[in-house]
Design a protein around this motif. Sequence first.
Motif, PDB file in Angstrom:
ATOM      1  N   GLY A 156      23.466  22.463 -26.287  1.00 56.62           N
ATOM      2  CA  GLY A 156      23.764  21.485 -25.249  1.00 56.62           C
ATOM      3  C   GLY A 156      22.817  20.307 -25.293  1.00 56.62           C
ATOM      4  O   GLY A 156      21.875  20.257 -26.087  1.00 56.62           O
ATOM      5  N   GLU A 192      24.292  20.644 -16.759  1.00 51.57           N
ATOM      6  CA  GLU A 192      24.089  21.874 -17.517  1.00 51.57           C
ATOM      7  C   GLU A 192      23.148  22.835 -16.800  1.00 51.57           C
ATOM      8  O   GLU A 192      23.383  24.048 -16.778  1.00 51.57           O
ATOM      9  CB  GLU A 192      23.543  21.559 -18.904  1.00 51.57           C
ATOM     10  CG  GLU A 192      24.551  20.917 -19.838  1.00 51.57           C
ATOM     11  CD  GLU A 192      23.995  20.655 -21.229  1.00 51.57           C
ATOM     12  OE1 GLU A 192      24.787  20.311 -22.124  1.00 51.57           O
ATOM     13  OE2 GLU A 192      22.768  20.797 -21.416  1.00 51.57           O
ATOM     14  N   PHE A 246      22.196  25.941 -23.686  1.00 51.37           N
ATOM     15  CA  PHE A 246      22.622  25.394 -22.399  1.00 51.37           C
ATOM     16  C   PHE A 246      24.072  24.912 -22.441  1.00 51.37           C
ATOM     17  O   PHE A 246      24.678  24.686 -21.402  1.00 51.37           O
ATOM     18  CB  PHE A 246      21.701  24.232 -21.992  1.00 51.37           C
ATOM     19  CG  PHE A 246      20.374  24.687 -21.474  1.00 51.37           C
ATOM     20  CD1 PHE A 246      20.213  25.043 -20.142  1.00 51.37           C
ATOM     21  CD2 PHE A 246      19.272  24.766 -22.310  1.00 51.37           C
ATOM     22  CE1 PHE A 246      18.992  25.463 -19.648  1.00 51.37           C
ATOM     23  CE2 PHE A 246      18.033  25.182 -21.834  1.00 51.37           C
ATOM     24  CZ  PHE A 246      17.900  25.537 -20.499  1.00 51.37           C
ATOM     25  N   GLY A 247      24.595  24.685 -23.635  1.00 48.78           N
ATOM     26  CA  GLY A 247      25.964  24.220 -23.786  1.00 48.78           C
ATOM     27  C   GLY A 247      26.330  24.199 -25.255  1.00 48.78           C
ATOM     28  O   GLY A 247      25.606  24.721 -26.105  1.00 48.78           O
TER      29      GLY A 247
END
Length: 452
Positions: free
Chosen positions: A375, A99, A366-367
């Motif tokens: 994330g 990530e 981040f995701g």
Amino acid sequence: MGRISKKSSTTSLQGGEKGSPAKPRNRKANDSSTKDEASSEQSSIGIVPPEDTKKKWRNWRQRTTFTFVMIGGFFSVIALGPLTTMLMVLCLQVLIYREVISLSSVPKKERDLPWSRAMNAYFLVCLEFYLYGDNMHRALTRHPWLEAHLQPFFVHHRFISFSLYLIGFVWFVSTLRKGYYRFQMGQFAWTHMALGLVVVQSQYMIENIFEGIFWFFLPIALVIVNDIFAYVFGFFFGRHQLIELSPKKTWEGYIGGGVTTMVFGFLFTAMLSDWPFMYCPPPNLHMTVFSNVTCEKNPVFVPQDYQVPAAISTALSLVLGKHISTVTIRPVQFHSLVISAFASLIAPFGGFFASGVKRAFNIKDFGNSIPGHGGVTDRFDCQFIMAVFSHSYYSSFIKMSTITVGGLFSSFLSLDTNKQMELYESIQEYLHSSGSIGDAATAAVAAAAVSV
């Protein structure tokens, strides 16, 4: 604040001259502009702007559901023992590294540099090989047959690791292309920063496992509890913004989460201190929660009686109606207060640092691998610095000495005669200078040595 056209401005002025205010053309846009101004004003004075109630509760339900799912999975992994726990940490390292590396990705340039992603993966493998090699050597000391066959590998492990890194370094330099120098150097620096901040720091979680599941489990649990209750207190009572990097973080959540974490750490430590599976260093990697584990108990886990100060004893007598002069507490509970304080006061800044990274790259999370949380990095950003601190604190103030008289004597026997005499004279000189033995005893020992 929205832009005002020249025509609109003129109309307003004319309306003002006639004595009647001009009507806004778009009431919805005007209301939206007013809300933005109010939100900006509240943020500037440190007040968290209001959030849509429906959206707020929807996020609450989703986040709460997946929080319990993750906690259940975490407990299951812990129960399966150190090997499964190490594999979990390894998976988290790879996912978080992926990530973080993806933030600096520029697909258009990477198409012209086909080896860039492969090199990121290669440097990760090199570092994992170096870090896990030392730990595997420690784990295999209880498996003599495997240790004997892998001994050459362990003896030269560091040289092999460095050689692998050199191959990657030469590979990187050989792929430098004109017109991409700055981009490639930036990628190289970003890769090494990610390796240091993510992989190296999280490796201390593995070190904590070998000292006992307790030292791995407690710091992580404290960060989780602090995160949960900071969110709860912020959700229901949060109004004053804590830090500009994270607009939804509030002082109410920071303080409420901190106090709850301190109380939880003190009580939870007492519960874990009677469980050998927790406080014993793993005898092997296949140990589980159902294994019969025994070990020499670290003195910090042994309950001790402490005298209650007279003033506090008197106050307790008035409140509880009975006299309390002593309390029984495990020393590790006092240590847990220090670790809890770090989890509450300093570890959140790991999350604030991650927020700064997200602001720098203009992303929200981040995701999206964990619904309601973002994330994997978004959930474990505070755990890295926590792992380093807990291991450093344990090594400095709690860890028992592993040196034994039998071990020292075995080392003494491996020395030649001259080295043995040198060591003997050094010990004799130290004991005499410290007053442990007198002049007469020193003379008698010296005479005996000469006669021999």
